[in-house]
Design a protein around this motif. Structure first.
Motif, short mmCIF file in Angstrom:
data_model
loop_
_atom_site.label_atom_id
_atom_site.label_comp_id
_atom_site.label_asym_id
_atom_site.label_seq_id
_atom_site.Cartn_x
_atom_site.Cartn_y
_atom_site.Cartn_z
N LEU A 99 19.73 22.15 -62.85
CA LEU A 99 20.10 23.08 -61.98
C LEU A 99 18.47 23.40 -61.49
O LEU A 99 17.64 23.77 -62.49
N SER A 100 18.28 23.39 -60.29
CA SER A 100 17.05 24.32 -59.63
C SER A 100 16.65 25.77 -60.34
O SER A 100 17.84 26.34 -60.37
N GLU A 101 15.52 25.87 -60.70
CA GLU A 101 15.44 27.27 -61.00
C GLU A 101 15.51 28.18 -60.29
O GLU A 101 15.66 29.54 -60.30
N PHE A 102 15.77 27.89 -58.92
CA PHE A 102 16.07 28.74 -57.67
C PHE A 102 17.53 29.17 -57.74
O PHE A 102 18.08 30.08 -56.78
N ASP B 109 14.10 13.01 -57.83
CA ASP B 109 14.62 13.43 -56.58
C ASP B 109 15.31 14.79 -56.37
O ASP B 109 16.08 15.09 -57.54
N LEU B 110 15.14 15.58 -55.46
CA LEU B 110 15.69 16.80 -55.51
C LEU B 110 17.03 16.41 -54.39
O LEU B 110 17.13 15.76 -53.36
N LEU B 111 18.29 17.07 -55.13
CA LEU B 111 19.57 16.67 -54.49
C LEU B 111 20.48 17.94 -54.40
O LEU B 111 19.91 18.90 -54.79
N ARG B 112 21.42 17.78 -53.38
CA ARG B 112 22.36 19.09 -53.19
C ARG B 112 23.78 18.78 -53.80
O ARG B 112 24.27 17.74 -53.13
N LEU B 113 24.26 19.35 -54.54
CA LEU B 113 25.69 19.34 -55.25
C LEU B 113 26.29 20.03 -54.62
O LEU B 113 26.35 21.32 -54.45
N ASN B 114 27.46 19.51 -53.86
CA ASN B 114 28.45 20.29 -52.91
C ASN B 114 29.65 19.99 -52.80
O ASN B 114 30.12 18.84 -53.50
N ARG B 115 30.81 20.48 -52.05
CA ARG B 115 32.08 19.83 -52.10
C ARG B 115 32.43 19.13 -50.91
O ARG B 115 33.46 19.28 -50.20
N THR C 154 7.38 20.36 -41.59
CA THR C 154 8.41 20.99 -42.19
C THR C 154 9.54 21.05 -41.26
O THR C 154 10.90 20.70 -41.83
N ALA C 155 9.23 21.37 -39.92
CA ALA C 155 10.48 21.33 -38.92
C ALA C 155 11.11 19.69 -38.61
O ALA C 155 12.23 19.83 -38.84
N THR C 156 10.43 18.88 -38.88
CA THR C 156 10.83 17.39 -38.74
C THR C 156 11.89 17.11 -39.83
O THR C 156 12.81 16.45 -39.79
N GLN C 157 11.42 17.42 -40.99
CA GLN C 157 12.07 17.29 -42.12
C GLN C 157 13.40 17.85 -42.22
O GLN C 157 14.31 17.60 -42.58
N ARG C 158 13.32 19.38 -41.92
CA ARG C 158 14.57 19.91 -41.87
C ARG C 158 15.46 19.49 -40.75
O ARG C 158 16.68 19.56 -40.92
N TYR C 159 14.82 19.22 -39.64
CA TYR C 159 15.81 18.56 -38.58
C TYR C 159 16.50 17.32 -39.04
O TYR C 159 17.68 17.12 -38.93
N LEU D 54 12.77 20.90 -50.58
CA LEU D 54 12.64 22.16 -50.95
C LEU D 54 11.40 22.66 -50.06
O LEU D 54 10.66 22.03 -49.97
N ASP D 55 11.76 23.45 -49.10
CA ASP D 55 10.54 23.93 -48.27
C ASP D 55 9.58 24.91 -48.74
O ASP D 55 9.72 26.00 -49.33
N LEU D 56 8.42 24.32 -49.22
CA LEU D 56 7.36 25.00 -49.73
C LEU D 56 6.25 25.34 -48.59
O LEU D 56 4.92 25.48 -49.18
N SER D 57 6.42 25.02 -47.59
CA SER D 57 5.29 25.42 -46.36
C SER D 57 4.69 26.61 -46.40
O SER D 57 3.44 26.85 -46.19
N GLN D 58 5.61 27.63 -46.88
CA GLN D 58 4.96 29.15 -46.84
C GLN D 58 3.50 29.11 -48.00
O GLN D 58 2.82 29.96 -47.57
N TYR D 59 3.62 28.62 -48.92
CA TYR D 59 2.58 28.26 -49.95
C TYR D 59 1.63 27.60 -49.41
O TYR D 59 0.42 27.91 -49.45
#
Length: 589
Positions: free
Chosen positions: A110-113, A79-85, A25-30, A135-140
């Motif tokens: 749109l993600s359900e989140f 794929d999970l993507l981020r729509l941004n400006r 998780t840390a590597t993916q986020r970094y 999507l960080d699902l590590s808590q689960y």
């Protein structure tokens, strides 16, 4: 029982799995934050973003329709993507899922989140960017590992099994009943053995299914047998695609059993069974027993399936499931059946572990302990196509079924171009273009692949019987773009599947073209662990029923690896190419 009273070896085992999850998780986020910090044009240049995106409206399915002027991304559907400006960490920034990619026309959900209505997005239509996301699902996963340490089923069944200190037992009467059922369903001997053992075990069993050996059919009839006995069965996997395939195969063979999927409707387009967002909305919630459900392991940790118990959980494509993810699914049942093939694609990890259980799939960790059966008859590959993977990956045990052994490609019209490549008597062909400097994209190969597809269509080959495998998403996109220019009829070209090895696992076609793409030795050396991975090679070349065409350059082999294990993988590709009919084709467009 409290976790602090757990034996030291079990505690250490769980601690290692927790570190794996946390480090991943840390590597993916970094890596993602580092990527997002780059200017937009750099993210676009490496295929990790699409710029100048316009929100065009809402589709009939409630998705967002996007348009762009140029799309050279490595993105693929799902794929999970981020729509941004332009800055993914600044508002507005929304998580979306890529549902349909038609080059410059893109559909996302749109993600359900998020919870933001499409009408809000339509207020600002221009100037958007699509970036890679996760999507960080590590808590689960960490919650499941904690539960495994705190519960009886975790301490007495799951952890001892995974550590190799507990083995299953077989109920002889159930085994004999399983054999009888398999005979009724006309399974071959190995399939019958696998079904009977899985049906009769009190703990676990593994079914190894090399390409085309009918492992999903065994899964389907096993589900049928268990549900008819009144059991609650969970069918799960690493991807929705695998779950959907397993459910569809099951309903084809056992249409009468109650079966459904629990999950997002956007992941249910190809489903032949009903899909419910939550378990309590399904008819199974009122049944009590005697049904099968398909869902991801994460559904068990959320409102979708939380608290629902099963007698048996069946993991399909188990060679891609890590131990932490497997534990999440195993906690819901008392019997665990793993169906997969550790000689095909393994789990994808971003961190570097030295090996052992923490890097292996759950299938690779448990196989060859005395409670597994390998299916040995392929109904896909003809005898020539089966020979090389049998020798290299399956100890010579994989054989072609009588109905498949002699099948060859037959054309309605004889080819007039590329006659030497498309010769129906040549089952395995390596086309050497001789290029030298291609990395993750090769225009020459893409052009030849498209020309070969056009000629095959002229010969009368159905478009749905042609598949193309490329190692990189960029090469796949290049081929699809050229195919779009060459074939105006979208209904035809969309049936020709062009995708990466990962997306092609489990699929088959009469003719498969593999684009090696890479020829630059320096680049090949950098990506050697990925590019020459034996499991990837095995998947790529075992998709065709009748003919395999490999398009590439001999110069990809011009590397001298210092690591003997990596050099072995280079030599393995060289051995495959040497087994093919060799065609030199200095192709230029």
């Amino acid at each position: 029982m409290n976790a602090e009273h757990m034996p030291t070896d079990m505690a250490d085992f769980l601690a290692g799995l927790r570190r794996l999850v946390q480090d991943e998780t840390a590597t993916q986020r970094y890596n993602l934050m580092k990527q997002w910090a780059k200017p937009v044009h750099e993210r676009v240049a490496i295929g990790k973003a699409i710029a100048s995106v316009r929100i065009a409206g809402e589709t009939s399915r409630g998705n967002i329709l996007l348009r762009c002027t140029r799309n050279e991304s490595r993105f693929r559907e799902g794929d999970l993507l981020r729509l941004n400006r332009g800055n993914p960490v600044a508002e507005p920034s929304l998580q979306v899922t890529l549902e349909q990619d038609d080059d410059t026309e893109i559909h996302v959900s749109l993600s359900e989140f998020n919870g933001l209505p499409v009408s809000e997005l339509l207020r600002t239509r221009n100037g958007w960017v699509l970036d890679e996301d996760y999507l960080d699902l590590s808590q689960y996963v960490l919650g499941a590992l904690n539960q495994a340490g705190d519960t009886v089923v975790g301490r007495e069944r799951i952890i001892p099994l995974l550590m190799g200190i507990r083995k299953p037992n077989v109920d002889i009467m159930r085994f004999e009943r399983g054999l009888a059922l398999a005979g009724r369903w006309d399974l071959n001997w190995n399939q019958s053995e696998a079904l009977a053992q899985a049906y009769a075990t009190d703990l676990t069993y593994l079914v190894q299914g090399p390409p085309g050996t009918g492992k999903t059919r065994v899964l389907a009839h096993l589900v049928q047998a268990l549900v008819e006995d009144g059991e609650r069965v969970l069918i799960t996997s690493f991807t929705h695609r695998a779950i959907n395939n397993a459910l569809n195969t099951t309903v084809k063979h056992a249409a009468e059993i109650p079966i459904a999927k629990i999950g997002q409707t956007s992941r249910a387009d190809d489903l032949m069974v009903d899909n419910y967002k939550y378990f309590d909305a399904s008819p199974m919630a009122e049944m009590g027993r005697g049904y099968a459900l398909g869902a991801t392991p994460f559904a068990l940790r959320t409102r979708r399936l939380r608290g629902v118990e099963f007698e048996t959980v069946i993991f399909d494509e188990a060679s891609q499931i890590t131990l932490p993810l497997a534990i999440m699914g195993m906690l819901a049942a008392k019997r665990f059946i793993f169906i997969g093939d550790h000689r095909q694609l393994p789990p994808v990890l971003t961190t570097s572990y030295s090996g052992g259980a923490f890097r292996e799939s759950v299938f690779g960790s448990l196989v060859e302990r005395g409670f597994d059966t390998m299916l040995d008859t392929t109904y896909r590959l003809n005898d020539v196509l089966a020979q090389w993977p049998s020798e290299q990956f399956y100890d010579g045990q994989l054989k072609s079924a009588a109905v498949a052994a002699d099948r060859h490609i037959e054309y309605q019209n004889a080819p007039t171009h590329f006659v030497d490549i498309l010769d129906p008597l040549e089952v395995r062909v390596f086309v050497d273009l001789g290029h030298r400097n291609a990395t993750s994209h090769c225009r020459q190969e893409a052009s030849l692949v498209v020309d070969l597809i056009q000629e095959l269509l002229k010969c009368g080959v159905a478009p749905e019987e042609i598949g193309v495998v490329a190692p990189y998403r960029l090469q796949g996109r290049s081929i699809r773009n050229l195919l779009g220019d060459a074939i105006a009829d979208r209904s035809i070209r969309s049936q020709v599947i062009v995708d990466t090895v990962e997306r092609m696992q489990g699929q088959e076609r009469d003719i498969v073209i593999v684009s090696l793409t890479t020829s630059n030795p320096g680049f090949a050396s950098i990506v050697a662990e990925f590019f020459f991975q034996p499991e990837r090679l095995n998947v790529a070349i075992t998709r065709p029923r009748k003919k395999l065409i490999i398009v590439g350059s001999r110069h990809v082999l011009d590397i001298d690896e210092e690591d003997p294990e990596l050099q072995y993988t280079v030599d393995l590709l060289g051995d495959l190419l040497a087994c093919c009919t060799y065609r030199v084709h200095p192709y230029k467009r």
